[in-house]
Design a protein around this motif. Sequence first.
Motif, mmCIF file in Angstrom:
data_model
loop_
_atom_site.group_PDB
_atom_site.id
_atom_site.type_symbol
_atom_site.label_atom_id
_atom_site.label_comp_id
_atom_site.label_asym_id
_atom_site.label_seq_id
_atom_site.Cartn_x
_atom_site.Cartn_y
_atom_site.Cartn_z
ATOM 1 N N ALA A 36 -8.181 11.688 68.394
ATOM 2 C CA ALA A 36 -8.842 12.991 68.451
ATOM 3 C C ALA A 36 -8.805 13.641 67.072
ATOM 4 N N ALA A 37 -9.819 14.450 66.793
ATOM 5 C CA ALA A 37 -9.869 15.221 65.549
ATOM 6 C C ALA A 37 -10.607 16.525 65.837
ATOM 7 N N TRP A 38 -10.344 17.524 65.011
ATOM 8 C CA TRP A 38 -10.995 18.815 65.191
ATOM 9 C C TRP A 38 -12.511 18.674 65.032
ATOM 10 N N HIS A 39 -13.240 19.457 65.810
ATOM 11 C CA HIS A 39 -14.703 19.501 65.674
ATOM 12 C C HIS A 39 -15.114 19.704 64.221
ATOM 13 N N ALA A 75 -12.409 7.742 83.439
ATOM 14 C CA ALA A 75 -10.996 7.872 83.794
ATOM 15 C C ALA A 75 -10.191 8.479 82.647
ATOM 16 N N LEU A 76 -10.521 8.099 81.421
ATOM 17 C CA LEU A 76 -9.791 8.623 80.272
ATOM 18 C C LEU A 76 -10.034 10.108 80.072
ATOM 19 N N ALA A 77 -11.199 10.583 80.447
ATOM 20 C CA ALA A 77 -11.499 11.997 80.286
ATOM 21 C C ALA A 77 -10.477 12.867 81.016
ATOM 22 N N TYR A 78 -9.975 12.377 82.139
ATOM 23 C CA TYR A 78 -8.958 13.135 82.883
ATOM 24 C C TYR A 78 -7.594 13.048 82.217
ATOM 25 N N MET A 79 -7.368 11.967 81.428
ATOM 26 C CA MET A 79 -6.070 11.777 80.793
ATOM 27 C C MET A 79 -5.944 12.555 79.484
ATOM 28 N N VAL A 80 -7.052 12.752 78.792
ATOM 29 C CA VAL A 80 -6.996 13.328 77.457
ATOM 30 C C VAL A 80 -6.423 14.740 77.479
ATOM 31 N N ASP A 81 -6.779 15.521 78.468
ATOM 32 C CA ASP A 81 -6.292 16.891 78.556
ATOM 33 C C ASP A 81 -4.776 16.940 78.595
ATOM 34 N N ARG A 82 -4.165 15.930 79.222
ATOM 35 C CA ARG A 82 -2.703 15.895 79.345
ATOM 36 C C ARG A 82 -2.044 15.265 78.124
ATOM 37 N N GLU A 83 -2.696 14.279 77.514
ATOM 38 C CA GLU A 83 -2.060 13.486 76.467
ATOM 39 C C GLU A 83 -2.276 14.031 75.056
ATOM 40 N N VAL A 84 -3.380 14.740 74.822
ATOM 41 C CA VAL A 84 -3.706 15.208 73.469
ATOM 42 C C VAL A 84 -3.361 16.690 73.351
ATOM 43 N N PRO A 85 -2.458 17.059 72.414
ATOM 44 C CA PRO A 85 -1.978 18.442 72.325
ATOM 45 C C PRO A 85 -2.922 19.362 71.558
ATOM 46 N N LEU A 86 -4.213 19.264 71.829
ATOM 47 C CA LEU A 86 -5.209 20.107 71.170
ATOM 48 C C LEU A 86 -6.182 20.606 72.231
ATOM 49 N N PRO A 87 -6.740 21.802 72.068
ATOM 50 C CA PRO A 87 -7.700 22.321 73.051
ATOM 51 C C PRO A 87 -8.962 21.463 73.096
ATOM 52 N N ASP A 101 -11.946 21.938 73.992
ATOM 53 C CA ASP A 101 -13.222 22.500 73.558
ATOM 54 C C ASP A 101 -13.343 22.590 72.038
ATOM 55 N N ARG A 102 -12.277 22.184 71.310
ATOM 56 C CA ARG A 102 -12.312 22.262 69.851
ATOM 57 C C ARG A 102 -12.124 20.908 69.175
ATOM 58 N N ILE A 103 -12.166 19.830 69.967
ATOM 59 C CA ILE A 103 -11.940 18.509 69.387
ATOM 60 C C ILE A 103 -13.059 17.536 69.755
ATOM 61 N N ARG A 104 -13.133 16.456 68.997
ATOM 62 C CA ARG A 104 -13.901 15.273 69.358
ATOM 63 C C ARG A 104 -12.887 14.155 69.590
ATOM 64 N N TRP A 105 -13.127 13.339 70.587
ATOM 65 C CA TRP A 105 -12.185 12.246 70.827
ATOM 66 C C TRP A 105 -12.929 10.966 71.172
ATOM 67 N N ASP A 106 -12.261 9.855 70.914
ATOM 68 C CA ASP A 106 -12.808 8.544 71.207
ATOM 69 C C ASP A 106 -11.643 7.626 71.550
ATOM 70 N N TRP A 107 -11.954 6.399 71.924
ATOM 71 C CA TRP A 107 -10.888 5.485 72.344
ATOM 72 C C TRP A 107 -11.269 4.046 72.037
ATOM 73 N N ASP A 108 -10.226 3.205 71.973
ATOM 74 C CA ASP A 108 -10.433 1.787 71.739
ATOM 75 C C ASP A 108 -9.349 1.024 72.492
ATOM 76 N N ILE A 109 -9.694 -0.131 73.028
ATOM 77 C CA ILE A 109 -8.731 -0.950 73.769
ATOM 78 C C ILE A 109 -7.880 -1.735 72.779
ATOM 79 N N LEU A 110 -6.551 -1.553 72.846
ATOM 80 C CA LEU A 110 -5.638 -2.302 72.002
ATOM 81 C C LEU A 110 -5.190 -3.605 72.648
ATOM 82 N N ASP A 111 -5.034 -3.577 73.966
ATOM 83 C CA ASP A 111 -4.544 -4.762 74.662
ATOM 84 C C ASP A 111 -5.027 -4.718 76.107
#
Length: 272
Positions: free
Chosen positions: A124-127, A88-100, A102-112
């Motif tokens: 997210a961070a650059w490849h 589900a998050l994979a669909y959200m990242v494109d909208r929420e993260v202002p980086l292309p 195909d040029r980033i690595r991203w991960d996630w963690d539950i805060l609450d």
Amino acid sequence: CLDFGFDRLALLEVDADEVTGWTVTDLPPHLVRNGDAVEAVQLAALIKETAKKAGLSAVRARFTIPDEAAVFRLVDMPAMPRRHLGRALAYMVDREVPLPLDRIRWDWDILDQTDIGYRICVVAAWHDVIERIQQVAALAGLELELVEPRSLAIARVLDGDRVIVFDASRARVQVLVLRRGVIPFVEQAPLPADPKACALTLERLLRRGYTSEEDATIKSPILLAGELEELFLPMSMPTIPASQILNGHPPRRASGMPSGSLLANLGLAMRG
């Protein structure tokens, strides 16, 4: 567990939930630029040499990534089985993260987590940035397990609803404001030589981390970490050495260990 942010290299070795060794040394400024290990070969050589001198022999490794090299976003997701969150998050990242993507690595963690859903921190961070950390690990003879932003590792070891951390290296002072369910606030400035000027600088940086007038009135623990634990600063607010209020769950530590300079390392060790 390796932390190479904030002008210092800190190594922590853990075996069976017990600290078996550590070392902290200055990091030459040209090796890391804006959180990016631009001199991967030299940084790897320094890690190998520092670990050898300290008698550290672990091979599996976890690295922090300095916060200035990462992009943070908060995402609220509806209740669902945890096994479906990644997709589900994979669909959200494109909208929420202002980086292309195909040029980033991203991960996630539950805060609450509540009955109605999840609050999740996406990082997210650059490849190129992540690939250089992988290169550093490989050249240092280490097996990289994970990479995590420094502030999130520190938040794990302190584990409070709201905590403020003042830190200092040989060249910079830093304020880190941690609030449960909120993206960490990190701000840095050059380190003044005079203790009074240092205290004023930290308090000025802290004011930038307040999101409202009400926020500024909330009483939060203010912790001194790193080299600040050993200094007397004429602060206008009460402070506590960070090593005195660790949340009780980090690996067992030896007496005399400079926990305030190893907060991120301890947080890495606590991650499942």
